[in-house]
Enzyme design. Sequence first.
Site, PDB file in Angstrom:
ATOM      1  N   TYR A  94       0.826  -1.222   0.000  1.00 39.63           N
ATOM      2  CA  TYR A  94       0.000   0.000   0.000  1.00 39.63           C
ATOM      3  C   TYR A  94       0.860   1.272   0.000  1.00 39.63           C
ATOM      4  CZ  TYR A  94      -3.388   3.391   1.900  1.00 39.63           C
ATOM      5  OH  TYR A  94      -4.172   4.493   2.128  1.00 39.63           O
TER       6      TYR A  94
ATOM      7  N   ASN B 158       7.759 -10.114  -1.787  1.00 38.28           N
ATOM      8  CA  ASN B 158       7.429 -11.539  -1.907  1.00 38.28           C
ATOM      9  C   ASN B 158       5.955 -11.746  -2.265  1.00 38.28           C
ATOM     10  OD1 ASN B 158       6.039 -11.022   0.437  1.00 38.28           O
ATOM     11  ND2 ASN B 158       7.179 -12.447   1.730  1.00 38.28           N
ATOM     12  N   LEU B 159       5.230 -10.659  -2.479  1.00 43.39           N
ATOM     13  CA  LEU B 159       3.818 -10.691  -2.885  1.00 43.39           C
ATOM     14  C   LEU B 159       2.931 -11.422  -1.875  1.00 43.39           C
ATOM     15  CD1 LEU B 159       4.207 -11.359  -6.740  1.00 43.39           C
ATOM     16  CD2 LEU B 159       3.951  -9.159  -5.587  1.00 43.39           C
TER      17      LEU B 159
ATOM     18  N   ASP C 294      11.948 -12.775  -0.956  1.00 38.31           N
ATOM     19  CA  ASP C 294      11.601 -12.543   0.438  1.00 38.31           C
ATOM     20  C   ASP C 294      12.834 -11.927   1.107  1.00 38.31           C
ATOM     21  OD1 ASP C 294      11.089 -12.822   3.186  1.00 38.31           O
ATOM     22  OD2 ASP C 294       9.715 -14.500   2.775  1.00 38.31           O
TER      23      ASP C 294
ATOM     24  N   LYS D 280       1.826  -6.468   9.141  1.00 38.16           N
ATOM     25  CA  LYS D 280       1.310  -5.273   9.819  1.00 38.16           C
ATOM     26  C   LYS D 280      -0.045  -5.423  10.506  1.00 38.16           C
ATOM     27  CE  LYS D 280      -1.162  -3.399   5.940  1.00 38.16           C
ATOM     28  NZ  LYS D 280      -1.636  -2.280   5.189  1.00 38.16           N
TER      29      LYS D 280
ATOM     30  N   SER E 215       6.240   3.464  13.116  1.00 35.55           N
ATOM     31  CA  SER E 215       4.809   3.662  13.345  1.00 35.55           C
ATOM     32  C   SER E 215       4.578   4.420  14.641  1.00 35.55           C
ATOM     33  CB  SER E 215       4.153   2.282  13.430  1.00 35.55           C
ATOM     34  OG  SER E 215       2.868   2.377  13.979  1.00 35.55           O
TER      35      SER E 215
ATOM     36  N   TYR F 178       3.294  -6.974  16.968  1.00 33.48           N
ATOM     37  CA  TYR F 178       3.558  -6.077  15.828  1.00 33.48           C
ATOM     38  C   TYR F 178       4.222  -4.781  16.310  1.00 33.48           C
ATOM     39  CZ  TYR F 178       2.603  -2.143  12.788  1.00 33.48           C
ATOM     40  OH  TYR F 178       2.747  -0.977  12.071  1.00 33.48           O
TER      41      TYR F 178
ATOM     42  N   LYS G  74       8.262  -3.015  15.811  1.00 36.37           N
ATOM     43  CA  LYS G  74       8.653  -1.655  15.399  1.00 36.37           C
ATOM     44  C   LYS G  74       9.575  -1.032  16.435  1.00 36.37           C
ATOM     45  CE  LYS G  74       6.479  -1.582  11.504  1.00 36.37           C
ATOM     46  NZ  LYS G  74       7.217  -1.622  10.231  1.00 36.37           N
TER      47      LYS G  74
ATOM     48  N   ASN H 181      -1.987   7.257  10.855  1.00 40.18           N
ATOM     49  CA  ASN H 181      -2.853   6.299  10.132  1.00 40.18           C
ATOM     50  C   ASN H 181      -2.983   6.650   8.648  1.00 40.18           C
ATOM     51  OD1 ASN H 181      -3.394   5.910  12.991  1.00 40.18           O
ATOM     52  ND2 ASN H 181      -5.051   4.580  12.325  1.00 40.18           N
TER      53      ASN H 181
ATOM     54  N   PHE I 292     -15.746   0.468  17.117  1.00 41.99           N
ATOM     55  CA  PHE I 292     -15.197  -0.190  18.305  1.00 41.99           C
ATOM     56  C   PHE I 292     -15.058   0.801  19.459  1.00 41.99           C
ATOM     57  CE2 PHE I 292     -13.011  -2.989  15.005  1.00 41.99           C
ATOM     58  CZ  PHE I 292     -13.931  -4.017  15.129  1.00 41.99           C
TER      59      PHE I 292
ATOM     60  N   GLY J  52      -6.567  -4.085  22.580  1.00 42.28           N
ATOM     61  CA  GLY J  52      -5.268  -3.558  22.152  1.00 42.28           C
ATOM     62  C   GLY J  52      -5.314  -2.144  21.586  1.00 42.28           C
TER      63      GLY J  52
HETATM   64  C1  UD1 Z   1      -2.923   0.006  13.940  1.00 39.76           C
HETATM   65  C2  UD1 Z   1      -1.596   0.301  14.589  1.00 39.76           C
HETATM   66  C3  UD1 Z   1      -0.696   0.988  13.617  1.00 39.76           C
HETATM   67  C4  UD1 Z   1      -0.526   0.124  12.410  1.00 39.76           C
HETATM   68  C5  UD1 Z   1      -1.860  -0.161  11.790  1.00 39.76           C
HETATM   69  C6  UD1 Z   1      -1.620  -1.121  10.679  1.00 39.76           C
HETATM   70  C7  UD1 Z   1      -1.628   0.663  16.972  1.00 39.76           C
HETATM   71  C8  UD1 Z   1      -1.903   1.636  18.069  1.00 39.76           C
HETATM   72  N1  UD1 Z   1      -1.809   1.133  15.735  1.00 39.76           N
HETATM   73  O1  UD1 Z   1      -3.568   1.237  13.723  1.00 39.76           O
HETATM   74  O2  UD1 Z   1       0.567   1.191  14.181  1.00 39.76           O
HETATM   75  O3  UD1 Z   1       0.324   0.743  11.490  1.00 39.76           O
HETATM   76  O4  UD1 Z   1      -2.741  -0.721  12.772  1.00 39.76           O
HETATM   77  O5  UD1 Z   1      -2.637  -1.989  10.442  1.00 39.76           O
HETATM   78  O6  UD1 Z   1      -1.227  -0.457  17.169  1.00 39.76           O
HETATM   79  N2  UD1 Z   1     -12.060   0.888  13.937  1.00 39.76           N
HETATM   80  C9  UD1 Z   1     -13.430   0.688  14.066  1.00 39.76           C
HETATM   81  N3  UD1 Z   1     -14.012  -0.255  13.267  1.00 39.76           N
HETATM   82  C10 UD1 Z   1     -13.308  -1.010  12.373  1.00 39.76           C
HETATM   83  C11 UD1 Z   1     -11.903  -0.788  12.240  1.00 39.76           C
HETATM   84  C12 UD1 Z   1     -11.310   0.180  13.054  1.00 39.76           C
HETATM   85  O7  UD1 Z   1     -14.096   1.328  14.862  1.00 39.76           O
HETATM   86  O8  UD1 Z   1     -13.891  -1.864  11.698  1.00 39.76           O
HETATM   87  C13 UD1 Z   1     -11.427   1.920  14.762  1.00 39.76           C
HETATM   88  C14 UD1 Z   1     -10.332   1.367  15.658  1.00 39.76           C
HETATM   89  O9  UD1 Z   1     -10.860   0.890  16.863  1.00 39.76           O
HETATM   90  C15 UD1 Z   1      -9.444   2.590  15.814  1.00 39.76           C
HETATM   91  C16 UD1 Z   1      -9.589   3.324  14.473  1.00 39.76           C
HETATM   92  O10 UD1 Z   1     -10.794   2.826  13.910  1.00 39.76           O
HETATM   93  O11 UD1 Z   1      -9.928   3.410  16.831  1.00 39.76           O
HETATM   94  C17 UD1 Z   1      -8.446   3.058  13.538  1.00 39.76           C
HETATM   95  O12 UD1 Z   1      -8.218   1.665  13.458  1.00 39.76           O
HETATM   96  P1  UD1 Z   1      -7.222   1.009  12.393  1.00 39.76           P
HETATM   97  O13 UD1 Z   1      -7.491   1.558  11.044  1.00 39.76           O
HETATM   98  O14 UD1 Z   1      -7.301  -0.463  12.563  1.00 39.76           O
HETATM   99  O15 UD1 Z   1      -5.794   1.544  12.806  1.00 39.76           O
HETATM  100  P2  UD1 Z   1      -5.045   1.531  14.232  1.00 39.76           P
HETATM  101  O16 UD1 Z   1      -5.521   0.424  15.076  1.00 39.76           O
HETATM  102  O17 UD1 Z   1      -5.091   2.906  14.764  1.00 39.76           O
END
Ligand code: UD1
Length: 344
Positions: free
Chosen positions: A13, A34-35, A60, A87, A127, A152, A156, A182, A221, A300
């Site tokens: 990405y 490594n796809l 890889d 990730k 990150s 993960y 980092k 993000n 969430f 988490g």
């Molecule tokens: C996490 C990692 C970040 C990593 C990234 C890669 C942490 C603190 N952050 O980001 O370092 O680079 O993943 O995948 O470990 N959410 C919802 N509904 C959903 C999906 C997400 O409500 O279906 C909310 C999550 O609870 C969060 C926000 O959206 O509050 C962002 O979530 P997400 O996009 O998964 O990223 P992070 O968890 O912040």
Amino acid sequence: MDKKILVTGGTGYIGSHTVVELQNSGYEVVVADNLSNSSENVLDGIASITGKKPVFEKIDCCDKPALEAVFKRNAGISAVIHFAASKAVGESVQMPLLYYRNNLVSLLNILELMGEQNAPHLVFSSSCTVYGQPDVLPVTESAPIKPATSPYGNTKQIAEEIIRDTVYADSRLKCVALRYFNPAGAHPSAAIGELPNGVPNNLIPFVTQTAIGIRERLRVFGSDYNTPDGSAIRDYIYVVDLAKAHVIAVERLLAGKNRKGVEFFNLGTGRGLSVLEILKEFEQATGVEVPREIVGRREGDVEQVWADPSFANSELGWKAETSTGDMLKTAWNWEKSLCSRNIQ
Ligand code: UD1
């Protein structure tokens, strides 16, 4: 001739968007991937934007002889941008050894080969996860590194330590470590974007897949966080803005402008948005409604984090320029283009 760059994870990405920006800035790019979580078709997407397909090496990075052969086949690589890594936070809890092996062995190989092959410059994908839940917001680069909440995140943190020790021991090696907040959105052409494997973990691809009808509803969430609307806050940064920072980081390294063996930069907008605010911005930007249900917190997750990007602004001369609405529009256009090509 300082213009050849090795990009590991270059079909991923952030990697693919960075390859585009590098090529647009006149760099010759060698992609190693490594796809495992991407497709070779991404190279066609890149070529449709830049007019040039990068050299592709399907390897890889954990395989040191294979990586060494890449350096030998592509003589003159002067810098490495190392994206290749696993990730998914949740998956890392289930499969910690896979994460430690994949994310750390690949880095060890890269660092060893940088010394051995005289390619002493590294841009590393770090990150904001290294900060955990910061005590002070917005978070600066000097904030304490908190115990990681997932394997993960730990990879980092450990990776940053490995880099710190390595550049201390070998003063030829230099690194810029970029701490992403993000990343979101897709290239404005909709020729490349995020391609989640199966059900997306990340918010924005889940939003766009729900908006287009692939998913029934988005689960928000957590509604009891200590934030104005109760949902968690993040700093969403446009992937093309993020990609541009890598070109600046490479230029800085090649020009010998970095002040220390390793420098750390926050790459974010400086603006925190809650999950509910993102949904509102998405609906305003696209006119499409996103069905949702409020559920419990995800294990988490941190409550809130956003960047103080002023060090990157002043020292790199880089700034996130794209508005959240425009960023979300590109994510939506990308989703529509995937749908019209029957990719999801
Ligand atoms: C996490 C990692 C970040 C990593 C990234 C890669 C942490 C603190 N952050 O980001 O370092 O680079 O993943 O995948 O470990 N959410 C919802 N509904 C959903 C999906 C997400 O409500 O279906 C909310 C999550 O609870 C969060 C926000 O959206 O509050 C962002 O979530 P997400 O996009 O998964 O990223 P992070 O968890 O912040």
